[in-house]
Design a protein around this motif. Structure first.
Motif, mmCIF file in Angstrom:
data_model
loop_
_atom_site.group_PDB
_atom_site.id
_atom_site.type_symbol
_atom_site.label_atom_id
_atom_site.label_comp_id
_atom_site.label_asym_id
_atom_site.label_seq_id
_atom_site.Cartn_x
_atom_site.Cartn_y
_atom_site.Cartn_z
ATOM 1 N N LEU A 64 0.560 -1.701 -0.108
ATOM 2 C CA LEU A 64 -0.114 -0.029 -0.129
ATOM 3 C C LEU A 64 0.832 1.287 -0.341
ATOM 4 C CD1 LEU A 64 -2.850 -1.142 2.570
ATOM 5 C CD2 LEU A 64 -2.412 -1.551 0.015
ATOM 6 N N ALA A 65 2.037 1.470 0.009
ATOM 7 C CA ALA A 65 2.853 2.347 0.021
ATOM 8 C C ALA A 65 2.537 3.593 -0.990
ATOM 9 C CB ALA A 65 4.383 1.791 -0.786
ATOM 10 N N ARG A 66 2.959 4.457 -0.538
ATOM 11 C CA ARG A 66 2.558 6.385 -1.059
ATOM 12 C C ARG A 66 4.165 6.470 -0.820
ATOM 13 N NH1 ARG A 66 -1.733 8.839 2.410
ATOM 14 N NH2 ARG A 66 0.142 10.179 2.274
ATOM 15 N N ASP A 67 4.093 7.491 -1.746
ATOM 16 C CA ASP A 67 5.182 8.222 -2.266
ATOM 17 C C ASP A 67 5.665 9.327 -0.639
ATOM 18 O OD1 ASP A 67 5.301 7.265 -4.749
ATOM 19 O OD2 ASP A 67 4.122 9.385 -5.339
ATOM 20 N N ASP A 68 5.488 9.165 0.116
ATOM 21 C CA ASP A 68 5.803 10.197 1.139
ATOM 22 C C ASP A 68 5.592 9.404 2.424
ATOM 23 O OD1 ASP A 68 2.561 9.271 1.505
ATOM 24 O OD2 ASP A 68 2.458 11.271 2.218
#
Length: 67
Positions: A4-8
């Motif tokens: 569920l990775a996010r850029d931040d």
């Protein structure tokens, strides 16, 4: 969580691995919330032993955690 990775958001493995405390689930028997149903589905998919116990408990309360 990395799926569920996010850029931040950054992830870091903890070494040595630490044992997490036992967790308890608690919810109202009459709750038919779609959010609760989705959460319980995630529990069933990821925690086989808990999911089977959860299904036994919920079999006594039709409609609980159902969409």
């Amino acid at each position: 969580m990395r799926l569920l990775a996010r850029d931040d958001v950054r992830f870091c493995d903890v070494t040595p691995a630490v044992r997490l405390p036992d967790l308890q689930l608690s919810f109202r028997a009459s709750d038919t919330s779609p959010v609760l149903a989705a959460f319980l589905d995630v529990v069933r998919l990821n925690c086989d032993e808990v999911g089977s116990r959860l299904d036994r408990i919920l079999s006594h309360h039709p409609g609980v955690g159902a969409l």
